[in-house]
Structures are given as C-alpha cells and as structure tokens.
Design a protein around this motif. Sequence first.
Motif, PDB file in Angstrom:
ATOM      1  N   PHE A  25      35.109  32.723  31.351  1.00  0.00           N
ATOM      2  CA  PHE A  25      35.554  33.424  30.145  1.00  0.00           C
ATOM      3  C   PHE A  25      35.590  34.936  30.362  1.00  0.00           C
ATOM      4  CE2 PHE A  25      34.728  29.653  27.377  1.00  0.00           C
ATOM      5  CZ  PHE A  25      35.955  29.631  26.755  1.00  0.00           C
ATOM      6  N   THR A  26      34.575  35.476  31.040  1.00  0.00           N
ATOM      7  CA  THR A  26      34.554  36.906  31.333  1.00  0.00           C
ATOM      8  C   THR A  26      35.749  37.282  32.200  1.00  0.00           C
ATOM      9  OG1 THR A  26      32.149  36.987  31.178  1.00  0.00           O
ATOM     10  CG2 THR A  26      33.219  38.757  32.409  1.00  0.00           C
ATOM     11  N   SER A  27      35.998  36.493  33.228  1.00  0.00           N
ATOM     12  CA  SER A  27      37.133  36.759  34.122  1.00  0.00           C
ATOM     13  C   SER A  27      38.453  36.666  33.379  1.00  0.00           C
ATOM     14  CB  SER A  27      37.126  35.764  35.284  1.00  0.00           C
ATOM     15  OG  SER A  27      35.934  35.871  36.001  1.00  0.00           O
ATOM     16  N   LEU A  28      38.564  35.677  32.521  1.00  0.00           N
ATOM     17  CA  LEU A  28      39.783  35.511  31.734  1.00  0.00           C
ATOM     18  C   LEU A  28      40.019  36.732  30.845  1.00  0.00           C
ATOM     19  CD1 LEU A  28      42.086  33.563  31.085  1.00  0.00           C
ATOM     20  CD2 LEU A  28      40.595  32.451  29.434  1.00  0.00           C
ATOM     21  N   ALA A  29      38.973  37.226  30.219  1.00  0.00           N
ATOM     22  CA  ALA A  29      39.105  38.411  29.373  1.00  0.00           C
ATOM     23  C   ALA A  29      39.546  39.624  30.186  1.00  0.00           C
ATOM     24  CB  ALA A  29      37.773  38.698  28.668  1.00  0.00           C
ATOM     25  N   VAL A  30      38.963  39.798  31.364  1.00  0.00           N
ATOM     26  CA  VAL A  30      39.312  40.946  32.213  1.00  0.00           C
ATOM     27  C   VAL A  30      40.750  40.834  32.698  1.00  0.00           C
ATOM     28  CG1 VAL A  30      38.809  42.072  34.424  1.00  0.00           C
ATOM     29  CG2 VAL A  30      36.959  41.458  32.885  1.00  0.00           C
ATOM     30  N   VAL A  31      41.142  39.652  33.153  1.00  0.00           N
ATOM     31  CA  VAL A  31      42.502  39.447  33.649  1.00  0.00           C
ATOM     32  C   VAL A  31      43.515  39.706  32.535  1.00  0.00           C
ATOM     33  CG1 VAL A  31      44.122  37.663  34.443  1.00  0.00           C
ATOM     34  CG2 VAL A  31      41.900  37.922  35.564  1.00  0.00           C
ATOM     35  N   LEU A  32      43.239  39.196  31.339  1.00  0.00           N
ATOM     36  CA  LEU A  32      44.156  39.416  30.217  1.00  0.00           C
ATOM     37  C   LEU A  32      44.228  40.886  29.830  1.00  0.00           C
ATOM     38  CD1 LEU A  32      43.278  36.296  28.068  1.00  0.00           C
ATOM     39  CD2 LEU A  32      45.464  36.766  29.199  1.00  0.00           C
ATOM     40  N   ALA A  33      43.085  41.558  29.860  1.00  0.00           N
ATOM     41  CA  ALA A  33      43.083  42.988  29.535  1.00  0.00           C
ATOM     42  C   ALA A  33      43.906  43.774  30.557  1.00  0.00           C
ATOM     43  CB  ALA A  33      41.656  43.519  29.479  1.00  0.00           C
ATOM     44  N   MET A  34      43.742  43.436  31.828  1.00  0.00           N
ATOM     45  CA  MET A  34      44.522  44.131  32.859  1.00  0.00           C
ATOM     46  C   MET A  34      46.007  43.825  32.696  1.00  0.00           C
ATOM     47  SD  MET A  34      42.309  44.046  36.407  1.00  0.00           S
ATOM     48  CE  MET A  34      42.107  42.275  36.495  1.00  0.00           C
ATOM     49  N   GLN A  35      46.309  42.591  32.373  1.00  0.00           N
ATOM     50  CA  GLN A  35      47.712  42.191  32.230  1.00  0.00           C
ATOM     51  C   GLN A  35      48.364  42.899  31.047  1.00  0.00           C
ATOM     52  OE1 GLN A  35      48.137  37.955  31.991  1.00  0.00           O
ATOM     53  NE2 GLN A  35      50.323  38.005  32.383  1.00  0.00           N
ATOM     54  N   SER A  36      47.619  43.095  29.984  1.00  0.00           N
ATOM     55  CA  SER A  36      48.196  43.712  28.795  1.00  0.00           C
ATOM     56  C   SER A  36      48.301  45.231  28.897  1.00  0.00           C
ATOM     57  CB  SER A  36      47.386  43.328  27.561  1.00  0.00           C
ATOM     58  OG  SER A  36      46.111  43.931  27.608  1.00  0.00           O
ATOM     59  N   HIS A  37      47.581  45.825  29.834  1.00  0.00           N
ATOM     60  CA  HIS A  37      47.629  47.273  30.002  1.00  0.00           C
ATOM     61  C   HIS A  37      48.561  47.654  31.148  1.00  0.00           C
ATOM     62  CE1 HIS A  37      43.898  47.225  27.560  1.00  0.00           C
ATOM     63  NE2 HIS A  37      44.524  48.241  27.023  1.00  0.00           N
ATOM     64  N   SER A  38      49.794  47.248  31.005  1.00  0.00           N
ATOM     65  CA  SER A  38      50.837  47.635  31.942  1.00  0.00           C
ATOM     66  C   SER A  38      50.484  47.298  33.384  1.00  0.00           C
ATOM     67  CB  SER A  38      51.144  49.125  31.797  1.00  0.00           C
ATOM     68  OG  SER A  38      52.274  49.453  32.556  1.00  0.00           O
ATOM     69  N   ALA A  39      50.549  46.013  33.683  1.00  0.00           N
ATOM     70  CA  ALA A  39      50.225  45.552  35.029  1.00  0.00           C
ATOM     71  C   ALA A  39      51.140  46.176  36.074  1.00  0.00           C
ATOM     72  CB  ALA A  39      50.312  44.027  35.098  1.00  0.00           C
ATOM     73  N   GLU A  40      52.318  46.656  35.657  1.00  0.00           N
ATOM     74  CA  GLU A  40      53.223  47.287  36.612  1.00  0.00           C
ATOM     75  C   GLU A  40      52.611  48.562  37.192  1.00  0.00           C
ATOM     76  OE1 GLU A  40      54.522  47.086  33.160  1.00  0.00           O
ATOM     77  OE2 GLU A  40      54.857  44.980  33.581  1.00  0.00           O
ATOM     78  N   GLN A  41      51.752  49.205  36.429  1.00  0.00           N
ATOM     79  CA  GLN A  41      51.136  50.452  36.881  1.00  0.00           C
ATOM     80  C   GLN A  41      49.791  50.220  37.561  1.00  0.00           C
ATOM     81  OE1 GLN A  41      50.948  52.901  33.412  1.00  0.00           O
ATOM     82  NE2 GLN A  41      53.155  53.050  33.211  1.00  0.00           N
TER      83      GLN A  41
END
Length: 170
Positions: A25-41
Amino acid sequence: MRNDPSTIAPEHRAEALKERVYVTFTSLAVVLAMQSHSAEQLSAGEAASTLSITVIGTLLAVFVADVVSHLAVHATVPTAAEIRRMAAVSFGAFATVVLPLIFIGFAALDRWSVDTALRASTIALTVSLIAIGFLAVRRVTLAWWQRLIVLGAEFAVGAAVVGLELLAHG
C-alpha cells in the motif's frame, strides 16, 4: 526446509503477510503520487530512489516498532533469534517492490517511459495485493464464494486507495 511455510509458526506467517500489505500500500501510494506529479519530468533514477527510500524507511519504522512493542509487552530486550525473526519479517517485505523497480529499470534503459513504468508498477502492486489476499484466504475453511467476497473486498480497498491517491494528486 527453513523457508517451508509448514514449518513457520502461523503468527510469523501472519506478520509477514501483514508487512507485505503495508509495504504494498505504501509503494502504491508513492507510485501514484509520482505518476500524478508529471512523470514526464521525473527521471527513472529519481523514481527509483524515491520508491526505494520510502520503502526502506517504512521497513526500518516497522522493525523499530516491532522492537519497541516487544520491549513494552515483554519488558525484556528481544533475544538474538527474535531480532532475526523481526528483521526477516520486516525486510522480507522489500520483495514487494522488486517488480516496480525492474519496471523503472526499463525506463532507465530507455525501453519504457517513466510514466509507463509507473503505470505498470501500479498494476503489479494492485495484483500483488490480490495475491497476498489469496495467500491469506487459501487455508481458511470458507466456501469458494466467501473467499471471493474476501478477495473482492481487498481489491475494492486497493481500488479505493488508488482512487483516493488520484483524487488527492489529480
């Protein structure tokens, strides 16, 4: 046969499953947060280090919590065997992020984009929660439909976490 599940005490198996759920769950939250904060950058290195640091920090916190709770409950310092068991349970949960780190490695090798790696990681972590749930209910004497309800409920909670993360960061 040291790692044979039949030789491991049920409470130790339960602890290991619990820690894997926490870390997933912690990893999922981190991955989603990174994905939503402009993964292109976000570079693959930044994604890998963010996920690794978060998970290692979580595992260290779990290990310390185990030691402190042992002190509080038993009023003694854990034995060497108990420390080894606590460490194995805590740090064994790192396995839940191996696949996401491999996916991010594909991005580092320019085989995938970071966004694709994070999306694949989200899927892998969600499937991992279902697998952990299956491991938890496989020995329980329930009808098949009751097991399906338990797994469905776990999937729904996982989906709710994904939804909440997307809402928070979307």
